[in-house]
Design a protein around this motif. Structure first.
Motif, mmCIF file in Angstrom:
data_model
loop_
_atom_site.group_PDB
_atom_site.id
_atom_site.type_symbol
_atom_site.label_atom_id
_atom_site.label_comp_id
_atom_site.label_asym_id
_atom_site.label_seq_id
_atom_site.Cartn_x
_atom_site.Cartn_y
_atom_site.Cartn_z
ATOM 1 N N SER A 1 32.371 38.060 28.313
ATOM 2 C CA SER A 1 33.366 38.523 27.354
ATOM 3 C C SER A 1 33.515 37.459 26.269
ATOM 4 O O SER A 1 34.139 36.424 26.477
ATOM 5 C CB SER A 1 34.691 38.769 28.071
ATOM 6 N N ILE A 2 32.881 37.732 25.117
ATOM 7 C CA ILE A 2 32.813 36.719 24.060
ATOM 8 C C ILE A 2 34.182 36.434 23.453
ATOM 9 O O ILE A 2 34.523 35.303 23.136
ATOM 10 C CB ILE A 2 31.852 37.200 22.937
ATOM 11 N N ASP A 3 34.980 37.493 23.292
ATOM 12 C CA ASP A 3 36.245 37.339 22.569
ATOM 13 C C ASP A 3 37.436 37.069 23.475
ATOM 14 O O ASP A 3 38.571 37.153 23.040
ATOM 15 C CB ASP A 3 36.522 38.617 21.747
ATOM 16 N N GLY A 4 37.117 36.747 24.739
ATOM 17 C CA GLY A 4 38.140 36.548 25.761
ATOM 18 C C GLY A 4 39.481 36.125 25.197
ATOM 19 O O GLY A 4 39.542 35.297 24.301
ATOM 20 N N GLU B 1 38.305 36.028 33.608
ATOM 21 C CA GLU B 1 38.570 36.272 32.197
ATOM 22 C C GLU B 1 37.281 36.300 31.386
ATOM 23 O O GLU B 1 37.113 37.113 30.483
ATOM 24 C CB GLU B 1 39.485 35.170 31.661
ATOM 25 N N THR B 2 36.371 35.375 31.701
ATOM 26 C CA THR B 2 35.121 35.296 30.952
ATOM 27 C C THR B 2 34.121 36.354 31.414
ATOM 28 O O THR B 2 33.319 36.846 30.635
ATOM 29 C CB THR B 2 34.523 33.874 31.091
ATOM 30 N N PRO C 1 34.637 39.750 33.099
ATOM 31 C CA PRO C 1 35.575 40.745 33.654
ATOM 32 C C PRO C 1 34.956 41.584 34.781
ATOM 33 O O PRO C 1 35.682 42.033 35.667
ATOM 34 C CB PRO C 1 35.902 41.628 32.440
ATOM 35 N N ILE C 2 33.597 41.757 34.782
ATOM 36 C CA ILE C 2 33.023 42.630 35.803
ATOM 37 C C ILE C 2 33.123 42.046 37.218
ATOM 38 O O ILE C 2 32.910 42.767 38.190
ATOM 39 C CB ILE C 2 31.547 42.991 35.518
ATOM 40 N N ILE C 3 33.433 40.780 37.340
ATOM 41 C CA ILE C 3 33.495 40.230 38.695
ATOM 42 C C ILE C 3 34.882 40.371 39.316
ATOM 43 O O ILE C 3 35.110 39.953 40.450
ATOM 44 C CB ILE C 3 33.063 38.737 38.740
ATOM 45 N N SER C 4 35.807 41.006 38.602
ATOM 46 C CA SER C 4 37.207 40.972 39.055
ATOM 47 C C SER C 4 37.423 41.669 40.401
ATOM 48 O O SER C 4 38.340 41.332 41.131
ATOM 49 C CB SER C 4 38.116 41.586 37.994
#
Lengths: 106, 418
Positions: free
Chosen positions: B164-167, B324-325, B327-330
């Motif tokens: 997520s580049i724009d975190g 946050e960086t 998101p798919i691992i949440s």
């Protein structure tokens, strides 16, 4: 999680409320000290596997520095005490002696 | 000494045909002899690499490697297997780059597949300060001949689509990219060196704890172990987190404190990340293993610790930041967590040095950067032990640098997560 009781405000604080300050009772080398003494003061550390006397800062609490005696293997805390001492108080040493007869005096 | 068969495609086929009955033990487990030219304490990667290069580069082969537990069971088996050499200081770049180069040819050199995977290591710049720092390291690396580049957020996105580049908290402003960095199979590195050392006739003695170091007139004469007393001309202490304990046996102290550094792995998922990503601002780094698990490492704990566990809140902070960086691992569940005891120096650089005791040498202080440096460390340490003088790689890392104020300051250069 490690918990230490701050000897000043009496709160049993989580380690997230505290900041570790490393080895306690290090004598500050003065201007007249030799290079070797200064190196000892700045860098050389006891780093024991066992009883460790260390500084803690109650940074998210009362803001005071205090000392703790803790085992670096089991995380067992032998007690916390005022930072205004040059060496561990007798009751802390007695507590270590009681629980770790072999480690006393260290 | 029995010559072991070489590993090869032919050997695989041959053993497949005869039910895998012909494989031999990769290394012998002898009882220790009474005397060796060199005794090395610690059969982790660094100790075994030291032994290997003593034999290979310096023809010193009457060597024993003593290990209190099992081979490679300490930090060698407890790291996140990242290999990179993008350091700021020249002395660090030299030894870590030497190590990285040796990793490239290690499988061939040792005839053992260490699964070195130069998939690339990306260190995210998530603050302006960090971005400037990495540009500075990139400039230093160009001068040092270490191949790195500073890349834009667009390039980051291409290399790592799940990021997520724009975190919201820490947007990715750029990254330091070392395309020839990567990972290797950590256990295999220890096993490969052990096999090579055993083939040279060296003794690797496991479950052999050193209880005392014997000296006479300020010079080492031997060690007392759980398997008897052993004499030696030279002694190399290569025990990472327990360096302070070993140094105390030899009668000197070190500028080192031992703390826990933790890592964890998730449940295995489909391939989604084919590089290593380090996010030093938020204390987290992540890669995906061949099995599909996400391997995650964090920052070191804040207090002295020999327990190989570490504090839960450190793991929590690492994962919170990485979610946050990435998101798919949440929703991922974590399978295992473990800690290693790392030996931290004041300047976060290692010590490869002679000691106050004659013919006792110490290799320690690798802190959070031990695995990546194994071959270079062994190369430099072997040179020091064999010739009683540090070579060009080891010379800047002497113990005397603390007294002289000549630091190799990587704590500033690389942030916390090495």
């Amino acid at each position: 999680m490690l918990m230490l009781t701050c000897p000043y405000c009496g709160i049993a604080a989580d380690e997230t409320e505290l900041h570790g300050g490393g080895e306690a009772h290090i004598t500050r080398a003065g201007v007249e000290a030799s290079d070797a003494e200064f190196e000892e003061y700045l860098f050389t550390r006891a780093n024991p596997k066992g009883v460790h006397f260390e500084k803690w800062h109650h940074s998210r609490g009362c803001g005071r520095w205090f000392h703790a005696a803790r085992c670096t293997v089991t995380m067992e805390v032998f007690g916390t005490y005022s930072a205004q001492t040059l060496q561990p108080p007798d009751e802390i040493l007695a507590e270590i002696e009681r629980r770790r007869p072999a480690a006393s005096g260290k | 000494m029995k010559r072991r068969g070489r590993y090869s495609a032919f050997a695989l086929v041959r053993e497949a045909m005869r039910g895998h009955t012909g494989w031999q033990k990769a290394w012998e487990s002898p009882l220790p002899s009474r005397k060796y030219d060199v005794v090395i304490i610690g059969a982790g990667g660094h100790g075994l690499a030291t032994a290997y290069f003593l034999g290979k580069n310096h023809q010193v082969r009457n060597v024993a490697v003593l290990e209190k537990g099992w081979l490679g069971g300490g930090n060698t088996g407890r790291n996140t297997t990242i290999i990179r050499s993008n350091y700021l200081q020249d002395a660090s770049a030299a030894i870590y780059e030497k190590a990285r180069q040796l990793y490239e040819s290690m499988s061939q050199d040792l005839n053992y597949n260490v699964m070195f995977s130069p998939r690339g290591v990306m260190m995210l710049a998530q603050t302006h300060h960090e971005a400037r720092g990495y540009q500075r390291i990139n400039n230093a690396n160009i001068v040092q001949g270490v191949s790195t580049e500073y890349i834009s957020p667009d390039q980051v996105r291409k290399l790592c689509p799940i990021i997520s580049i724009d975190g919201p908290r820490y947007p990715v402003l750029g990254a330091l990219w070392q395309s020839r960095g990567g990972t290797a199979r950590h256990d295999a590195v220890a096993w490969a060196y052990a096999r090579a050392c055993s083939q040279m006739g060296m003794h690797i003695v496991e479950q052999c704890e050193v209880n005392a170091i014997r000296t006479r007139n300020g010079r080492v004469v031997g060690v007392d172990t759980g398997k008897g007393s052993i004499d030696c001309d030279k002694l190399a202490i290569v025990v990472a987190g327990h360096s302070g304990v070993a140094a105390e046996m030899a009668g000197f102290r070190l500028p080192i404190e031992s703390v826990a550094l933790q890592a964890l792995v998730s449940e295995p998922i489909k391939p989604c990340l084919d590089i290593v990503v380090m996010a030093n601002t938020v204390h987290g780094y992540i890669s995906q293993s061949d099995k599909g698990e996400l391997v995650i490492g964090g920052g070191a704990d804040q207090y002295n610790n020999y327990s190989q566990r570490g504090s839960f809140h450190n793991v929590e902070e690492t994962v919170r930041a990485l979610v946050e960086t990435f998101p798919i691992i949440s929703r991922l569940q974590m399978l295992r967590q473990w800690g290693g005891i790392v030996d931290m120096t004041g300047d976060r650089s290692p010590i490869i040095s002679k000691t106050p005791v004659e013919h006792v040498y110490i290799n320690c202080g690798w802190g959070t950067g031990g695995f990546k440096s194994i071959p270079g460390s062994g190369w430099a340490m072997a040179e020091l032990v064999a010739s009683d003088q540090p070579g060009i790689l080891a010379a800047p890392f002497g113990l005397e640098r603390f007294g002289e104020g000549r630091f190799i300051d990587e704590s500033v250069a690389a942030g916390v997560a090495h």
